[in-house]
Write an enzyme that holds these catalytic residues in place. Structure first.
Site, PDB file in Angstrom:
ATOM      1  N   SER A  20       3.018  12.179 -43.446  1.00 25.51           N
ATOM      2  CA  SER A  20       2.842  13.563 -43.000  1.00 25.51           C
ATOM      3  C   SER A  20       4.148  14.314 -42.787  1.00 25.51           C
ATOM      4  O   SER A  20       4.129  15.517 -42.526  1.00 25.51           O
ATOM      5  CB  SER A  20       2.021  13.590 -41.707  1.00 25.51           C
ATOM      6  OG  SER A  20       2.691  12.913 -40.670  1.00 25.51           O
TER       7      SER A  20
ATOM      8  N   LYS B 295      -0.855  16.759 -32.706  1.00 26.73           N
ATOM      9  CA  LYS B 295       0.355  17.403 -33.230  1.00 26.73           C
ATOM     10  C   LYS B 295       0.449  18.859 -32.779  1.00 26.73           C
ATOM     11  O   LYS B 295       1.525  19.340 -32.428  1.00 26.73           O
ATOM     12  CB  LYS B 295       0.365  17.316 -34.757  1.00 26.73           C
ATOM     13  CG  LYS B 295       0.504  15.888 -35.283  1.00 26.73           C
ATOM     14  CD  LYS B 295       0.398  15.834 -36.795  1.00 26.73           C
ATOM     15  CE  LYS B 295       0.549  14.393 -37.291  1.00 26.73           C
ATOM     16  NZ  LYS B 295       0.438  14.304 -38.763  1.00 26.73           N
TER      17      LYS B 295
END
Length: 770
Positions: free
Chosen positions: A675, A718
């Protein structure tokens, strides 16, 4: 012969019986209408019409339409008063009559009636039926004690077919409908035919009963023989000192447990084997322990589930804050169970970081459903026999932990928690995960076989809940049998609410601190969350609150203070210096540095990726304890920028004369995953174009060699990390737009999410001047 008629005769309804002429009867009368009819008859000429109700279960007669149209005119012979409002009357049946007209007066029904006279009383056919009926009736009277002796004598001496029909039909046990049909018929032949049919049916029933009685008697004789032999065996055992009473008690327990037929036969077979052994034999004790297990585990005992969905939801809300997915799923299960009346319980797998309440929510589910709760920890289990048990022939053999837990539960439908299913392992003693396949498969667990029991046991009514920190280590076939529910980490607001609603009062009570003598402010709770914990759950938060309460208890007990107030400013006096600082993030736009977002076991965090381009030979250096996947993402980012260098104004030869060093700070912490691909691409492009990356932007997404941005996981954590460091814009893959709903509304409203599908869009939004 002229028909007899009587006007205004009292009517007495009968329930479940039909009166015939040529018979006398006595019965009790207690209904108000019936008592009124008896009084009118006794005050008059003693004539009364007895007629059957169509519905024998009905207490009251609302109209004459509820009676059959024909009955028997009788004469009252005797009236005896009984205690209460009941009388006993004796009547003599005179003739059959049909009601012509009727009404109700003075509390009783009355009617005008006309006699029913049979046609063709002396035909040859009626004589034939009469003789046949007498023969059958004589056989019944001789072989069965169903007909009163007086009636049997009257039937034997009877020469009038009409009288014979009346006496026989009255004394036979026939349904009211059949008796009424015989009573109402106005043709003697028809009456005799109906009676003969009833008599033949009765003979067939008698013959069938005799056959059944013979079989039963034979079985009784066999049982008596077995009883005699067993009594002899009991005497022998008694002389040898064996405890026969104990074995009899054991058999009674086995038969009373409600075992399935297969299990019952197995248990009785083993009991029979044990019965032939000496009590001192080792095999005797093995079989005795085996039978004790069969008796002790539940076979039919079950708890009733909570009926009201609102009650279950209230319990879940009282015990836990948040966790909406699991609450919704349990509510759905209860609703379906209520509508269908029964269903196979689902296998739920709660997945999430440590401390978010996976284990405790299972006990709350049990309380919400009104079921028993059992827990089995799978962490470190390596032996398959822990699940399936050992064969009873082995020394010290016992059932597996599944059956042992069911015994402890005492019901067939508990909530069964299999904790830490991702920590299960295998070795030379077998694979416990494979043994769990049968337990956790709704299509198979209705016939789960433990090696010790050797009989099928139904686990389909058990609500299995498993917990795991990660799905990666769970075997795919096992995972396929479970319904996965993810429990994400808590936001700071959720942690604050959990502390205020549950933790503070819980630890005040456990440490003996009165509620009014200690006040912990919201600011103090926030300070503990930010400065003393770094976790997705609330386990460390609970420990720190407990520490505050303990230190407060010392001050209160020593008399140094009567009331204490813990605020954001004085938390350090209780817990010491701060252990963690908030992520600082990038304070200004910088060249060669970009802010990425990462997921960890303790929640989301920001990750600053630094890139330095130096004169060299085109080498690539990766540091920061990166995993293989993350290294591959860095190389993919470099390859994409290099292949499109002309579009970004970069001399292609620069890659041959420049060394690229990519570093991720906090080098001691392992990092991996794809990611960070677009974050590394932004930092690399910034380093080569000398254009700074915006400090207000954070990003996450996987990059491909074609410049596509692929979706990632852990978006909620996140996004919370970006919110904590004050980031304004968050670049996310376009395929992750659907995950924005999981982010708390207050956080979602303060962040600007930029969905992207290609890396060029990332560069335009993240790099100044692109």
């Amino acid at each position: 012969m002229a028909k007899r008629t009587i006007n205004d005769i009292p009517v007495l309804p009968l329930r479940g019986r039909v009166m015939f002429p040529d018979n006398s009867a006595s019965f009790d009368v207690g209904r108000l209408e019936s008592l009124a009819a008896v009084k009118r008859a006794s005050d008059g000429d003693a004539y009364i019409l007895l007629i059957a109700q169509r519905d024998a279960d009905k207490e009251t007669v609302d109209s004459l339409d509820e009676l059959y149209p024909a009955g028997t005119v009788c004469r009252l012979r005797q009236i005896t008063r009984l205690p209460g409002a009941t009388v006993r009357i004796t009547v003599e049946g005179l003739f059959r009559a049909v009601m012509v007209r009727g009404d109700k007066s003075e509390g009783a029904y009355s009617a005008d009636v006309a006699e029913i006279v049979s046609a063709n009383p002396n035909s040859d056919l009626s004589e034939a039926y009469f003789r046949t009926g007498k023969d059958i009736m004589g056989e019944i009277c001789r072989t069965e004690n169903r007909i009163p002796k007086e009636a049997a004598s009257n039937l034997e001496a009877c020469t009038d077919p009409e009288e014979f029909v009346n006496i026989a039909a009255y004394n036979l046990k026939l349904p009211v409908e059949k008796k009424q049909e015989i009573l109402e018929s106005d043709k003697l032949v028809e009456r005799l035919k109906l009676l003969d049919k009833a008599l033949n049916d009765e003979i067939e029933v008698i013959r069938l009963e005799r056959k059944i009685n013979a079989i039963v008697r034979q079985n009784i004789d066999k049982n008596q023989k077995e009883f005699y032999l067993r009594e002899q065996l009991r005497a022998i055992h008694s002389e040898l000192g064996d405890d026969e009473e104990e074995k009899t008690e054991l058999e009674n327990k086995i038969r009373s447990r409600g075992m399935p037929e297969e299990v019952l036969q197995k248990a009785l077979k083993e009991l029979s084997r044990m019965d032939k052994m000496q009590t001192s034999s080792p095999d005797y004790n093995v079989l005795r322990m085996y039978l004790d297990w069969l008796i002790d585990i539940p076979w039919t005992e079950k708890t009733e589930d909570t009926e009201k969905l609102s009650d279950a939801v209230k319990i879940l809300n009282d015990d836990h804050y948040g966790l909406e997915k699991i609450k919704e799923r349990i509510t759905e299960y209860l609703a379906v169970l209520k509508l269908t009346g029964g269903m196979n319980a689902p296998i739920l797998c709660l997945v999430g970081p440590p401390g978010v309440g996976k284990t405790s929510v299972a006990s709350s589910v049990a309380r919400a459903l009104g079921r028993k709760f059992v827990r089995m920890s799978l962490g470190g289990v390596k032996d398959e026999s822990e699940i399936r048990g050992h064969r009873k022939t082995y020394v010290g053999a016992l059932p597996g932990r599944i059956i042992a837990a069911m015994k402890n539960a005492g019901t067939v439908n508990p909530v069964f928690l299999l904790d830490e299913i991702d920590k299960i392992s295998s070795d030379m003693r077998g694979d416990p995960a494979s043994a769990l396949l049968e337990v956790l498969d709704p299509a198979q667990n209705s016939t789960f076989r433990d090696r010790y029991l050797e009989v099928p046991y139904d686990l389909s009514k058990v609500l299995f809940i498993t917990t795991a920190n990660s799905l990666d280590t769970i075997p795919r076939p096992l995972l396929d049998r479970m319904e996965v529910i993810e429990l994400n980490g808590y936001t700071q607001d959720e942690k604050r609410e959990i502390a205020k609603r549950y933790l503070v009062e819980k630890h005040k009570k456990s440490n003996g601190v009165e509620s009014g003598s200690l006040k912990i402010t919201d600011g103090a709770i926030d300070e503990v969350i930010e400065g003393y914990t770094m976790e997705a759950g609330v386990r460390n938060l609970e420990r720190n609150i407990d520490a505050i309460c303990r230190k407060a208890a010392v001050k209160l007990a020593s008399g140094k203070a009567s009331k204490l107030r813990v605020t954001q400013g004085n938390v350090c006096k209780y817990l010491g210096a701060r252990r963690y600082e908030r992520d600082a993030g990038m304070q200004a736009d910088e060249i060669g540095a970009a802010t990425g977002l990462a997921w960890t076991a303790v929640g989301g965090t920001t990750l600053t990726i630094e890139v330095s381009a130096m004169h060299g030979k085109g080498d690539i250096l990766l540091t920061g304890k990166l995993g293989d996947v993350m290294k591959e993402s860095a190389r993919a980012a470099i390859s994409y920028i290099r292949s499109n260098s002309e579009a970004y104004g970069i001399d292609e030869s620069a890659f041959e004369t420049t060394d690229i060093h990519i570093h991720v700070p906090e080098g001691a912490t392992p990092k991996d995953g794809p990611s960070a691909g677009i974050t590394m691409a932004c930092a690399i492009l910034s380093a080569f174009t000398k254009k700074p990356v915006k400090s207000s932007v954070a990003m996450t997404g996987e990059i491909t060699l074609r410049g596509k941005v692929l979706p990632i996981g852990g978006l909620k954590e996140k996004a919370l990390a970006a919110y904590r460091v004050g980031v304004k814009d968050v670049i996310i893959p376009a395929d992750n737009k659907k995950d924005l709903e999981e982010i708390p509304e207050n956080v979602r409203g303060k962040l600007n999410f930029i969905p992207v599908s290609d890396v060029d869009t990332v560069f335009r939004n993240a790099i100044v001047g692109m």
